[in-house]
Scaffold this active site. Structure first.
Site, short mmCIF file in Angstrom:
data_model
loop_
_atom_site.label_atom_id
_atom_site.label_comp_id
_atom_site.label_asym_id
_atom_site.label_seq_id
_atom_site.Cartn_x
_atom_site.Cartn_y
_atom_site.Cartn_z
N GLY A 221 68.40 40.96 55.51
CA GLY A 221 68.76 41.19 54.28
C GLY A 221 68.57 42.71 53.62
CD GLN B 212 66.21 47.56 51.91
OE1 GLN B 212 66.72 46.82 51.70
NE2 GLN B 212 65.27 47.84 52.85
CB CYS C 116 60.65 46.07 54.32
SG CYS C 116 61.67 46.97 53.26
CG LEU C 117 66.19 46.38 57.53
CD1 LEU C 117 67.65 46.30 57.36
CD2 LEU C 117 65.78 46.59 59.21
CG HIS D 105 61.73 41.50 51.02
ND1 HIS D 105 60.54 41.86 51.75
CD2 HIS D 105 62.55 42.54 51.08
CE1 HIS D 105 60.70 42.82 52.23
NE2 HIS D 105 61.73 43.32 52.08
CD GLU D 106 66.39 42.26 51.06
OE1 GLU D 106 66.46 43.35 50.71
OE2 GLU D 106 65.87 42.13 52.04
CG HIS E 288 63.93 46.25 48.28
ND1 HIS E 288 63.50 47.46 48.69
CD2 HIS E 288 64.09 45.37 49.37
CE1 HIS E 288 62.91 47.12 49.95
NE2 HIS E 288 63.24 46.07 50.34
NI NI Z 1 62.92 45.20 52.40
#
Ligand code: NI
Length: 173
Positions: free
Chosen positions: A46, A51, A94-95, A136-137, A140
């Site tokens: 995701g 991000q 998380c990226l 989660h997304e 963000h």
């Molecule tokens: Ni993340």
């Protein structure tokens, strides 16, 4: 499609609120395609627009396993309109916070309203991993990271580590 640079902790943009998408047009679809390419390259399951440094309410998700065909999904202006009382726990990463993983509890099921890449509205109920990834997304888009659910002690240790790494990288340039 271009692979974009992923913003990492402690970049302050990660704490900002993303703005609603006003029009679903080719420019937005190009952005979504870049996000999908960036997510696969990372690799991740995701990615939120913030991000890659874009403060718009846009996510891409693909939870297909390695051996399964790719099935990227685009969520525009996603909103959680219902969450279950029942919780489930997944190990999240998380990226934007590489190599950090921890168990997080979230509602096990959610109902999400969103626009798809053609601007068509949907309301869909999700459970399992997809429910967790979407929460989660969507977090963000509201400036919330999964480490915000950890103890202050754990979060502080992680933030300090990334702040130190970022400083060292700047000094090495
Ligand atoms: Ni993340």
């Amino acid at each position: 499609m271009a692979i974009r640079k992923i913003v990492k902790l402690p970049d302050p943009i990660l704490k900002k609120i993303s703005q609603p998408v006003e029009r679903v047009d080719d420019e937005l679809r190009d952005l979504a395609d870049d996000m999908i390419a960036t997510m696969y390259d990372a690799p991740g399951i995701g990615l939120a627009a913030v991000q890659i440094g874009v403060l718009r309410r846009l996510l891409v998700v693909d939870i297909a396993k390695e051996e399964e065909p790719r099935s990227p999904q685009v969520f525009i202006n996603p909103e959680i309109i219902w969450s279950s009382e029942e919780l489930s726990e997944y190990e999240e990463g998380c990226l934007s916070i590489p190599e950090v993983f921890d168990n997080i509890q979230r509602p096990a099921e959610v109902r999400v309203s969103y626009l798809d890449r053609d601007g068509k509205p949907h309301e869909t109920r999700y459970d399992g991993l997809m429910a967790t990834v979407l929460q989660h997304e969507i977090d963000h888009l509201n400036g919330i990271l999964f480490i915000d659910y950890l103890s202050r002690l754990k979060r502080g240790t992680i933030v300090r580590k990334f702040t130190k790494q970022a400083r060292q990288q700047r000094e090495n340039v």
